[in-house]
Write an enzyme that holds these catalytic residues in place. Structure first.
Site, PDB file in Angstrom:
ATOM      1  N   PRO A 145      -6.589 -42.957  -8.736  1.00  0.00           N
ATOM      2  CA  PRO A 145      -7.255 -43.884  -7.815  1.00  0.00           C
ATOM      3  C   PRO A 145      -8.056 -43.142  -6.751  1.00  0.00           C
ATOM      4  O   PRO A 145      -9.118 -43.593  -6.350  1.00  0.00           O
ATOM      5  CB  PRO A 145      -6.084 -44.658  -7.185  1.00  0.00           C
ATOM      6  CG  PRO A 145      -4.948 -44.501  -8.150  1.00  0.00           C
ATOM      7  CD  PRO A 145      -5.139 -43.189  -8.836  1.00  0.00           C
ATOM      8  N   ASP A 172      -1.734  21.400  -3.086  1.00  0.00           N
ATOM      9  CA  ASP A 172      -1.440  22.402  -2.065  1.00  0.00           C
ATOM     10  C   ASP A 172      -0.380  21.879  -1.114  1.00  0.00           C
ATOM     11  O   ASP A 172       0.190  20.812  -1.326  1.00  0.00           O
ATOM     12  CB  ASP A 172      -2.716  22.860  -1.355  1.00  0.00           C
ATOM     13  CG  ASP A 172      -3.555  21.692  -0.921  1.00  0.00           C
ATOM     14  OD1 ASP A 172      -2.981  20.775  -0.320  1.00  0.00           O
ATOM     15  OD2 ASP A 172      -4.767  21.694  -1.203  1.00  0.00           O
ATOM     16  N   PRO A 184      -2.226  11.051   3.904  1.00  0.00           N
ATOM     17  CA  PRO A 184      -1.592  11.953   4.856  1.00  0.00           C
ATOM     18  C   PRO A 184      -0.157  12.346   4.502  1.00  0.00           C
ATOM     19  O   PRO A 184       0.428  13.159   5.219  1.00  0.00           O
ATOM     20  CB  PRO A 184      -1.623  11.156   6.160  1.00  0.00           C
ATOM     21  CG  PRO A 184      -1.815   9.742   5.773  1.00  0.00           C
ATOM     22  CD  PRO A 184      -2.485   9.713   4.449  1.00  0.00           C
ATOM     23  N   MET A 205      -6.588  20.966  12.047  1.00  0.00           N
ATOM     24  CA  MET A 205      -6.305  22.410  12.005  1.00  0.00           C
ATOM     25  C   MET A 205      -6.484  23.038  13.381  1.00  0.00           C
ATOM     26  O   MET A 205      -7.022  24.143  13.504  1.00  0.00           O
ATOM     27  CB  MET A 205      -7.261  23.104  11.000  1.00  0.00           C
ATOM     28  CG  MET A 205      -7.089  22.618   9.585  1.00  0.00           C
ATOM     29  SD  MET A 205      -8.270  23.340   8.433  1.00  0.00           S
ATOM     30  CE  MET A 205      -9.670  22.260   8.618  1.00  0.00           C
ATOM     31  N   LYS A 230      -2.127  26.283   0.423  1.00  0.00           N
ATOM     32  CA  LYS A 230      -3.086  26.797   1.387  1.00  0.00           C
ATOM     33  C   LYS A 230      -2.469  26.640   2.743  1.00  0.00           C
ATOM     34  O   LYS A 230      -2.366  25.544   3.264  1.00  0.00           O
ATOM     35  CB  LYS A 230      -4.365  25.967   1.310  1.00  0.00           C
ATOM     36  CG  LYS A 230      -5.571  26.753   0.911  1.00  0.00           C
ATOM     37  CD  LYS A 230      -6.774  25.937   1.204  1.00  0.00           C
ATOM     38  CE  LYS A 230      -7.517  25.595  -0.054  1.00  0.00           C
ATOM     39  NZ  LYS A 230      -8.545  24.599   0.193  1.00  0.00           N
ATOM     40  N   VAL A 275      -1.753 -30.649  -6.478  1.00  0.00           N
ATOM     41  CA  VAL A 275      -1.171 -30.055  -7.687  1.00  0.00           C
ATOM     42  C   VAL A 275      -2.171 -30.171  -8.835  1.00  0.00           C
ATOM     43  O   VAL A 275      -2.414 -29.219  -9.584  1.00  0.00           O
ATOM     44  CB  VAL A 275       0.159 -30.765  -8.053  1.00  0.00           C
ATOM     45  CG1 VAL A 275       0.746 -30.163  -9.317  1.00  0.00           C
ATOM     46  CG2 VAL A 275       1.145 -30.666  -6.900  1.00  0.00           C
TER      47      VAL A 275
END
Ligand code: SAH
Length: 462
Positions: free
Chosen positions: A43, A251, A228, A386, A273, A23
């Site tokens: 210590p 598009d 995507p 495509m 497109k 800590v």
């Protein structure tokens, strides 16, 4: 207001940490980062604190705490696991008027340490006043995600220019404010955020020399890959620029869920497109980008996937570069990467594929012409963009050039979207599969032995 917020300059100031465990270590990191002269009394030290001591970063008093240790300290943090020691440290500091914090004991804290988002010199501190530290941390995580890392750079740059801006605009507060607003929120700032600190500085210097802050308000085009389709797959930078745009050109590959994330007041122009029906010819898009930027607008050109993979992004910026318009290109997750992960088809795999080739099935003339002999190695993965319309010919050509007819092949339709579909066959069966299953765009074809893994690794987000 439960606490008075402030940022404390602790450089070279004596500070005391009581305790040497994990800590204490977290607090030591912060104090050292702020340049404090740190003494740790304990210590024993945990390994990481001992390493800091060995490097001379802090002074270690290897013993139990004594009341005199707080003498001359600016600030004290008690981080022992002994409640009585912590209480005594607290009481002594309070009596001496020294700022004190007992870790995880709000009743014994004169100050609390906030959750921080550090973009030094820019710093955001979040506190729940000790009521709900986890909530403060959750909020911090959100700000971390939202705030660009480059803001530190921008703040430093502003710091360097401050005096010159002051000298240039003198008492003209309005002109000065206008300069900063343009400088910190315009294309120059975007340049700095994208890592071009020197370029941004030169631009701001030039503006400063001319005294015309409005020159900084000129238009710019951001060519941004939207991934995507699934909004979770946007980059931080894409999202931020989407929130800044005056006008967006998108598009049909950009899903409605993503278009929804564009700044509400931005003008939206669909320049769609589709394979057969070009809503706006490419040349017109290029010209439109130039015209809008010349009107001084921040123009966002959103592209499906990555702008430089079968996206004609190169052509669009060529025109911008020729016209001398400021632009940036922001990468996106290309659909092959999205389809691959969401369909469970690794594109490369130690046992099945040593390389991957992205090809386009779109044809310019009559016939699709690819470098077939290069694509016939059994250890090669091919991703066809495509390619659905040309799939029968692609499969036939690959077989004719020697690729095994039983090579696995998949179609991934609407990859990463809720209605994603994966169809698996072989080079021989794929054309038939396509004829019967009414594949809808957008869809990718993945060919190669890696496709076999889809059965094992495929998963669908719920
Ligand atoms: N720049 C884009 C590709 C544009 S070409 C990218 O990096 O992904 C358009 C082709 O990308 C589509 O015909 C289709 O083959 C593919 N594609 C884009 N998004 C897709 C998706 N969500 N699922 C499957 N294929 C996709």
């Amino acid at each position: 207001m439960d606490y008075f917020p402030l940022f404390l300059d602790l450089r070279d100031q004596p500070c005391l940490l009581v305790g040497g465990g994990e800590v204490a270590l977290r607090k030591a990191h912060l104090l050292l980062a702020a340049g404090a002269r740190l003494t740790v009394v304990a210590p024993a030290l945990c390994d990481a604190l001992a390493a800091q001591r060995d490097q001379g970063a802090l002074i270690h008093l290897p013993r139990a705490w004594q009341a005199g240790d707080i003498h001359g300290m600016r600030l004290v943090i008690a981080a022992t696991d002994d409640a009585a020691v912590n209480a005594e440290v607290h009481a002594r500091c309070e009596a001496a008027g020294i700022l004190v914090n007992v870790v995880d004991d709000p009743a014994r804290c004169r100050f609390v340490t906030p959750a921080i988002v550090d973009r030094s010199p820019l710093m955001i501190a979040i506190s729940s006043g000790g009521n709900a530290p986890v909530l403060a941390r959750l909020i911090r995580a959100r700000i971390e995600a939202w705030l660009p890392h480059g803001y530190g750079t921008l703040a430093r740059l502003a710091g360097r220019l401050r005096q010159r801006v002051q000298a240039r605009f003198g008492g003209d507060d309005r002109a000065r404010r206008r300069f900063w607003e343009q400088a910190l929120d315009g294309p120059a700032a975007e340049r700095a955020l994208a890592g071009d600190e020197a370029g941004a500085e030169a631009e701001l210097e030039a503006t400063l020399a001319s005294g015309d802050a409005d020159a900084l308000a000129r238009g710019a085009v951001y060519l941004v890959g939207a991934g995507p389709g699934n909004p979770d797959l946007l980059t931080f930078r894409a999202l931020r620029l989407m929130q800044r745009a005056d006008v967006v050109l998108y598009d049909n590959l950009v899903s409605p869920a993503i278009v929804d994330l564009v700044r509400r007041d931005a003008e939206r122009l669909y320049v769609g497109k589709k394979a057969s029906n070009h809503a706006l010819p490419q040349e017109d898009i290029n010209k439109l980008l130039v015209r809008l930027a010349r009107e001084g607008k921040t123009v966002l050109r959103l592209k499906g996937g990555d702008p430089f993979i079968f996206g004609r992004g190169g052509e669009e910026i060529e025109e911008l570069a020729a016209a001398g318009i400021e632009f940036q290109v922001v990468p996106g997750i290309t659909s092959a990467a999205g389809a691959s992960c969401y369909a469970g088809i690794p594109l490369t795999h130690r046992d099945h594929a040593q390389s991957v080739t992205f090809v386009t099935g779109h044809r310019r003339g009559e016939e699709i012409e690819l470098d077939w002999p290069r694509l016939t190695s059994p250890s090669e993965t091919i991703v066809v963009y495509m390619g659905v319309a040309q799939a029968p010919r692609i499969c036939a050509q690959l077989i004719a050039h020697g690729r095994a007819p039983d090579t696995p092949a998949a179609i991934v339709e609407k990859a990463t979207l809720p209605d994603q579909r994966t169809l698996v066959g072989t080079l021989e069966t794929l054309p038939g599969l396509l004829a019967t299953s009414q594949v809808k765009p957008p869809a990718l074809i993945i060919i190669g032995n890696v496709v076999r893994l889809a059965e094992k690794l495929g998963w669908r987000p719920s």
